[in-house]
Write an enzyme that holds these catalytic residues in place. Structure first.
Site, mmCIF file in Angstrom:
data_model
loop_
_atom_site.group_PDB
_atom_site.id
_atom_site.type_symbol
_atom_site.label_atom_id
_atom_site.label_comp_id
_atom_site.label_asym_id
_atom_site.label_seq_id
_atom_site.Cartn_x
_atom_site.Cartn_y
_atom_site.Cartn_z
ATOM 1 N N ASN A 10 13.183 26.877 -4.810
ATOM 2 C CA ASN A 10 14.567 26.421 -4.633
ATOM 3 C C ASN A 10 14.783 25.291 -5.647
ATOM 4 O O ASN A 10 14.365 24.159 -5.422
ATOM 5 C CB ASN A 10 14.733 25.935 -3.188
ATOM 6 C CG ASN A 10 16.148 25.477 -2.902
ATOM 7 O OD1 ASN A 10 16.984 25.385 -3.808
ATOM 8 N ND2 ASN A 10 16.424 25.182 -1.639
ATOM 9 N N ARG A 93 15.932 31.034 -4.697
ATOM 10 C CA ARG A 93 17.230 30.820 -4.070
ATOM 11 C C ARG A 93 18.258 30.634 -5.187
ATOM 12 O O ARG A 93 18.092 29.775 -6.047
ATOM 13 C CB ARG A 93 17.192 29.570 -3.197
ATOM 14 C CG ARG A 93 18.542 29.266 -2.617
ATOM 15 C CD ARG A 93 18.550 27.958 -1.870
ATOM 16 N NE ARG A 93 19.847 27.753 -1.271
ATOM 17 C CZ ARG A 93 20.434 26.568 -1.176
ATOM 18 N NH1 ARG A 93 19.829 25.483 -1.619
ATOM 19 N NH2 ARG A 93 21.604 26.464 -0.621
ATOM 20 N N HIS A 182 25.185 29.134 2.414
ATOM 21 C CA HIS A 182 24.185 29.108 3.498
ATOM 22 C C HIS A 182 23.926 30.524 4.035
ATOM 23 O O HIS A 182 23.528 30.686 5.186
ATOM 24 C CB HIS A 182 24.637 28.243 4.700
ATOM 25 C CG HIS A 182 24.716 26.776 4.431
ATOM 26 N ND1 HIS A 182 25.723 25.998 4.961
ATOM 27 C CD2 HIS A 182 23.923 25.952 3.730
ATOM 28 C CE1 HIS A 182 25.545 24.738 4.582
ATOM 29 N NE2 HIS A 182 24.457 24.682 3.825
ATOM 30 N N ARG A 243 30.646 15.530 2.403
ATOM 31 C CA ARG A 243 31.820 16.307 1.969
ATOM 32 C C ARG A 243 32.904 16.267 3.034
ATOM 33 O O ARG A 243 32.608 16.321 4.232
ATOM 34 C CB ARG A 243 31.448 17.774 1.714
ATOM 35 C CG ARG A 243 30.477 17.973 0.581
ATOM 36 C CD ARG A 243 30.313 19.461 0.259
ATOM 37 N NE ARG A 243 29.119 19.679 -0.526
ATOM 38 C CZ ARG A 243 28.082 20.426 -0.131
ATOM 39 N NH1 ARG A 243 28.096 21.049 1.039
ATOM 40 N NH2 ARG A 243 27.037 20.558 -0.903
ATOM 41 N N GLU A 386 15.203 29.259 6.073
ATOM 42 C CA GLU A 386 15.740 29.903 4.873
ATOM 43 C C GLU A 386 14.629 30.396 3.953
ATOM 44 O O GLU A 386 14.755 31.442 3.324
ATOM 45 C CB GLU A 386 16.664 28.922 4.136
ATOM 46 C CG GLU A 386 17.949 28.697 4.923
ATOM 47 C CD GLU A 386 18.818 27.582 4.359
ATOM 48 O OE1 GLU A 386 18.585 26.426 4.727
ATOM 49 O OE2 GLU A 386 19.713 27.862 3.559
#
Ligand code: AMP
Length: 411
Positions: A10, A93, A182, A243, A386
């Protein structure tokens, strides 16, 4: 025996996270992180499961190439090197796959070109992902490398959910639509939730609430995503760590025209200086809860805004799905913050939602139900994974093929 290991990479703009998994049982052979790449204070932290030890390297690591070489060296020291015949593939990823990549994809030059073409819609993420892929390919050109896209799970959304209400010609020219992110987490958690209920994914409708530092919700009907809260970029939707999530788009014009801010300043404000952090100066839910317990009003308001938005999405996705079998909480906040789960479903009894306070308070590692016995809708905590999902998708694609120049002969 055929190669059974998958290395998951990742690659972020200044970091590389990695895990080496054995796909025979999904176990982690090694995990690690290189951070602050390109700075004087880079750090590599590597843990090998077999030795049980963690090693740390501090000092400048110039770029992603140097970072991956350092990771390869660490793996080598544990006898898990990249040239091992047991390595079946590397799974990467990749944040943005646009509408082009609906499935995990074996990487070749054409795939790289397409990921590159998507940079305008993912300027922060795809370049870093590409650097990671290119470096890994240079290290092991013969090994299958697979891109697993954050957006892929959401490509099943109907047009009515994916399209914004703007001129389609403009939208199409600039590839503006809801992509969602996601995706590996939403895919994994919705499947695990079905398993927890003892049902097949096709049989259940699930609302997945991925609440980490980034946060997104999705509505999953029979194993397929039908709506999700993040949009063209990960900025839309829930209140997140830094965010803003949803706001009136005219706020941006206002900040530019009246506030005199540049586009870059507004971008930074909304992506890095908003959300929980912007509201109260903290983006860690543990710290926010501690401050609330001490009577801090600012932290309480930040929490309330966070919960209000979450509730609105739960209600919206109940409407989108029509029938909901389960609501699953996952990621750092969703898995650990019982007060968030309790507050998010408080007052939603009319929608069949409730949590059992005792079950909600239990701290445990595995998937578990927290709704009262016999509840119409199951409320669950389902830890996400993940890396395992990326490894499984990668292995499913290439697992049976030999993973190296060694012709698949191993052990
Ligand atoms: P993630 O992005 O999934 O790694 O989630 C990171 C976030 O999870 C942190 O910023 C915290 O807000 C939250 N978190 C992690 N552990 C806890 C905990 N024990 N209680 C409450 N929130 C937590």
């Amino acid at each position: 025996m055929s190669p059974s290991r998958v290395l998951v990479l990742n690659s972020g703009s200044s970091s590389v996270k990695y895990q080496l998994l054995d796909m025979r049982d999904g176990s982690r052979l090694a995990t690690g992180l290189v951070e602050r790449i390109g700075e004087q204070t880079s750090r590599l932290k590597h843990t090998c499961a077999a030795g049980g030890g963690t090693r740390e390297q501090n000092g400048p690591i110039a770029d992603h190439e140097a970072a991956l070489k350092a990771v390869a060296d660490e793996l080598e020291r544990d006898g898990l090197g990249l040239d091992s015949p047991e390595l079946a593939a590397i799974g990467h990823r990749v944040v943005h796959g646009g509408m082009f990549f609906t499935e995990p994809t074996v990487i070749d030059d054409a795939v790289l070109t397409e990921i590159e073409r998507l940079i305008p819609v993912a300027p922060l993420h795809n370049p870093a992902n590409l650097t990671g892929i290119r470096t890994a390919r240079a290290l092991r050109p013969d090994l299958p490398q697979v891109a697993v896209f954050d957006t892929a799970f959401h490509t099943t959304m109907p047009e009515a959910a994916a399209r914004y209400a703007i001129d389609p010609k403009v939208a199409d020219r600039y590839r503006i639509r809801r992509y969602g992110f996601h995706g590996t987490s939403h895919a994994y958690v919705s499947r695990e939730t079905a398993r927890l209920l003892g049902k097949a994914p096709e049989e259940v409708n699930v609302i997945v609430l991925h609440l980490g530092n980034g946060a997104s919700a999705s509505a999953v009907r029979g194993g397929r995503c039908v709506d999700t809260s993040m949009g063209l970029t990960p900025l839309e939707g829930l209140v997140m760590g830094t965010r803003s999530g949803d706001l009136d788009p005219a706020v941006i014009f206002h900040l530019a025209r009246v506030g005199g801010m540049s586009m870059d300043e507004i971008d930074t404000l909304l992506n890095k200086g908003s959300g929980l952090f912007g509201l109260c100066g903290d983006n860690d839910m543990r710290e926010i809860r501690r401050r609330i317990d001490e009577g801090d009003e600012q932290a309480k308001l930040a929490f309330d805004i966070y919960i209000h938005r979450l509730k609105k999405y739960i209600g919206a996705y109940c409407a989108v799905l029509g029938r909901v079998d389960a609501v699953a909480f996952t990621a750092g906040v969703g898995e650990n913050a019982a007060p968030v789960r309790e507050a998010a479903v408080a007052g939603l009894e009319g929608l069949g939602l409730a949590v059992d306070p005792e079950a909600n308070a239990v701290r445990a590692d595995g998937p578990r139900l927290i709704s009262p016995t016999g509840a119409r809708v199951a409320v669950a905590v389902v830890p996400t994974d993940e890396e395992l999902e990326i490894a499984e998708q990668t292995y499913a694609l290439v697992g049976s093929k030999p993973g190296s120049n060694h012709g698949g002969a191993d052990e």
